[in-house]
Design an enzyme around this catalytic site. Structure first.
Site, PDB file in Angstrom:
ATOM      1  N   SER A 139     -15.876 -20.230 -18.573  1.00  0.00           N
ATOM      2  CA  SER A 139     -15.259 -19.339 -17.317  1.00  0.00           C
ATOM      3  C   SER A 139     -14.446 -18.281 -17.945  1.00  0.00           C
ATOM      4  CB  SER A 139     -15.100 -20.261 -16.069  1.00  0.00           C
ATOM      5  OG  SER A 139     -14.464 -19.454 -15.252  1.00  0.00           O
ATOM      6  N   TYR A 152      -9.949 -26.746 -12.472  1.00  0.00           N
ATOM      7  CA  TYR A 152     -11.240 -26.161 -12.890  1.00  0.00           C
ATOM      8  C   TYR A 152     -10.813 -25.256 -14.081  1.00  0.00           C
ATOM      9  CZ  TYR A 152     -15.237 -23.186 -12.958  1.00  0.00           C
ATOM     10  OH  TYR A 152     -16.378 -22.528 -13.391  1.00  0.00           O
TER      11      TYR A 152
END
Length: 254
Positions: A139, A152
């Protein structure tokens, strides 16, 4: 990774980026197998996209991964691409352990242990193929932190370094390691993200990803233009400004 002629398994792809990528790769002449936990979603995908095969898999469950791997390889012995797509994202408050510990453990189990276990289940088979690829999914938040989602961010930073490391180890094999680095995309990863004006439209994202794969088959990282703001802040010397902008953009940084 070549754009066509592959047999591709994408666990965690019953919606969002994974499903959109599966559909596009199928349209480009690949055999595609979609994996997910929910039987009803798999049945719907099979009905709506007859050319796509499906298998039930829970990437948080080692036994499910092993079972699905056996099923996929029995039906598709020419499998040569694994896309470790499955992931979850949770908003957390780290002031008190009661509010974040269970969430953090779930994120790490799905986002870090899931890909590790998937790679372990397929890596011996992939090394026996003349041309194979492992696609990891990190990401933009692996490179600049979103305040609301600590676990995350950390899980995706782990995936980035895992990708870098296993690429070195597998350099003496036929297996390439490619890291897909999405920005925020309009999916249901977080509540409200599907309608966020700060997130990249899903179709636009997948179209750019497929174009990059086609144009750069030897790329180690797949970066749409929009993620480079996050990816290269430290290299540009504006990391602090990137983090400030990211976290001021909206309550979840989308």
């Amino acid at each position: 990774m070549r754009i066509s002629g592959n047999t591709v398994f994408i666990p965690g792809s019953t919606s969002g980026i994974g499903l959109a990528l599966a559909i596009e790769l199928r349209a480009r002449g690949n055999t595609v197998i979609v994996g997910g936990r929910r039987a009803e979603l798999l049945e719907r995908i099979a009905a709506e996209h007859p050319g796509i095969d499906t298998v039930r898999i829970d990437t948080a469950d080692p036994a499910s991964i092993d079972s699905a791997a056996k099923e996929v390889l029995a039906k598709h012995p020419d499998l040569n691409v694994l896309v470790t797509m499955a992931g979850i994202m949770r908003v957390e408050d780290w002031h008190e352990p009661e509010s974040f510990l269970a969430s953090a453990e779930a994120v790490v189990t799905t986002n870090v242990l899931g890909p590790i276990r998937l790679i372990a289940a397929f890596v011996r088979h992939l090394q026996a193929q003349p041309d194979a690829t492992i696609v990891t999914v990190s990401s933009g938040l692996a490179f600049a932190p979103l305040k609301a989602t600590p676990s995350y961010n950390a899980s995706k930073a782990a995936i980035h370094m895992l990708s870098e490391s296993i690429r070195l180890q597998l350099a003496d094999t036929t297996v390439k390691v490619v890291e897909l680095e999405p920005p925020s995309v309009r999916t249901s990863l977080l509540p409200g993200q599907e309608d966020s004006e700060f997130a990249m439209p899903l179709e636009e994202f997948v179209t750019e990803v497929v174009a990059l794969i086609e144009a750069q088959p030897d790329a180690r990282e797949i970066q749409v233009e929009r993620v480079k703001f996050l990816r290269y802040g430290e290299a540009r010397g504006d990391y602090d400004q990137v983090v400030e902008t990211l976290n001021a953009s909206d309550p979840h940084g989308r």
